[in-house]
Write an enzyme that holds these catalytic residues in place. Structure first.
Site, mmCIF file in Angstrom:
data_model
loop_
_atom_site.group_PDB
_atom_site.id
_atom_site.type_symbol
_atom_site.label_atom_id
_atom_site.label_comp_id
_atom_site.label_asym_id
_atom_site.label_seq_id
_atom_site.Cartn_x
_atom_site.Cartn_y
_atom_site.Cartn_z
ATOM 1 N N LYS A 137 0.838 -1.187 0.000
ATOM 2 C CA LYS A 137 0.000 0.000 0.000
ATOM 3 C C LYS A 137 0.882 1.249 0.000
ATOM 4 C CE LYS A 137 -4.117 -2.007 0.619
ATOM 5 N NZ LYS A 137 -5.307 -1.796 -0.234
ATOM 6 N N LYS A 194 -14.732 -6.771 -5.769
ATOM 7 C CA LYS A 194 -14.924 -7.127 -4.366
ATOM 8 C C LYS A 194 -16.402 -7.404 -4.138
ATOM 9 C CE LYS A 194 -11.013 -4.409 -2.631
ATOM 10 N NZ LYS A 194 -10.589 -3.214 -1.842
#
Length: 350
Positions: A159, A261
């Site tokens: 990230k 997702k």
């Protein structure tokens, strides 16, 4: 069908920091549907993208509101039920929990795991990435070592998009690379870069052998993806910019792939539509997760043979996961041979 819901709390072994904040604990909702003495399970986990966060409270309240409209139906009547979802405009997380539960019920009804019902090849599943959140270089180094000691890691998703700027991103990533010199690297900026920073970072990341960059620009800045795509040597994927199949056609010429997702899509039914729409538009596909337990990641794993990339690691970072299901082998999250999702209660369950 009867619908029951129960809130459960999951705690992360290591808190996860992205460009929008840090998460250490979430309250998810376990949904159970019962029909003909068969019980199907689903899950909703809270998430926030843009100005409409789907909190645990919103999920629970919406589920209570929709339940009376669904009780007269069988889980086999999914087309009619989906019409009710559309009419009532329930949150995608609620839709996902119910849709997953109905799929689980169907698999148990016919005695087959979902991946077999769909005729998928479990051997086609690629390794999942495991996530390194935004941290100091030393913190990222330690977290990388923790993952490498915990399991057979083939891929790391790092990230970036640090509030301290791209120099902090560079230092952190180099620390990760030093600890994991042979693992593949994926990058997710969670919308934390400007266009100028994204262009600069994509060129730098390509020299390090990174495979792709996910959501480099904030949601709402999709028009700038066209310039980034022409100037980036790396494939560009979007996550927060893509919820359902209807979002895909306008993104097709701007990016190289999408992150699906279940909480965004509204369940397995729409996830399958998204896969086919993406393929028709010439895009690659990955499956990701939020703070999902084994239940929801096992549901996503049922479709995993259709994905180019996988990021189904949230359950691996939980210290009190109440479920067991998909298992890890050679860095891959694989669904088992049990009917439906193949999910059961774990030793942590109350």
């Amino acid at each position: 069908m009867q619908i029951e819901a129960e809130i459960f709390t999951v705690n992360k072994r290591f808190p996860l920091t992205i460009s929008r904040g840090t998460t250490a604990q979430t309250k998810n909702v376990w949904v159970r549907i019962v029909h003909d003495d068969i019980e199907g399970w689903g899950e909703a986990s809270p998430f926030s993208v843009g100005s409409h966060p789907q909190s645990t409270e919103l999920i629970k309240d919406s589920l209570q509101q929709i339940t009376p409209s669904l009780e007269a139906f069988s889980p086999l009547q999914r087309q009619q039920i989906e019409g009710i979802f559309t009419e009532t405009q329930i949150p995608s997380a609620v839709k996902a929990a119910l849709d997953v539960a109905m799929h689980d019920w169907l698999g148990k009804r016919v005695g087959l795991p979902l991946w077999q019902i769909w005729g998928l090849d479990r051997n086609a599943i690629v390794p999942t990435s495991v996530t390194i959140g935004i941290n100091s270089p030393e913190g990222a180094r330690t977290r990388t070592r923790d993952w490498l000691e915990f399991m057979d890691v083939r891929v790391l998703k790092v990230k970036l998009g640090s509030p301290d700027g791209i120099e902090a991103d560079r230092k952190m990533l180099m620390a990760v690379r030093e600890e994991a010199p042979t693992q593949d690297l994926y990058i997710d900026a969670n919308g934390g870069w400007s266009l100028e920073d994204a262009i600069e970072m994509c060129s730098w990341l390509a020299d390090l052998g990174v495979k792709y960059v996910e959501q480099p620009l904030p949601r709402g800045k999709e028009k700038s993806l066209a310039e980034l795509k022409t100037r980036s040597p790396l494939p560009i994927f979007v996550d927060e910019s893509c919820f359902t199949s209807s979002d895909i056609p306008q993104l097709a010429n701007l990016v190289d792939g999408i992150n699906i997702k279940l909480m965004k899509s509204g369940g397995l039914t729409e996830a399958i539509r998204m896969v086919h729409t993406a393929r028709a538009c010439g895009l690659q596909v990955m499956f990701g997760c939020y703070s999902d337990s084994t239940l929801l990641n096992t549901a996503a794993a049922q479709l995993a043979p259709l994905a180019d990339y996988l990021d189904l690691d949230s359950h691996l970072n939980l210290i009190d996961d109440p479920f067991t299901g998909a298992f890890v082998q050679e860095g891959r999250v694989l669904p088992n041979n049990l009917p439906g999702l193949g999910v059961q209660r774990s030793a942590f369950a109350a």
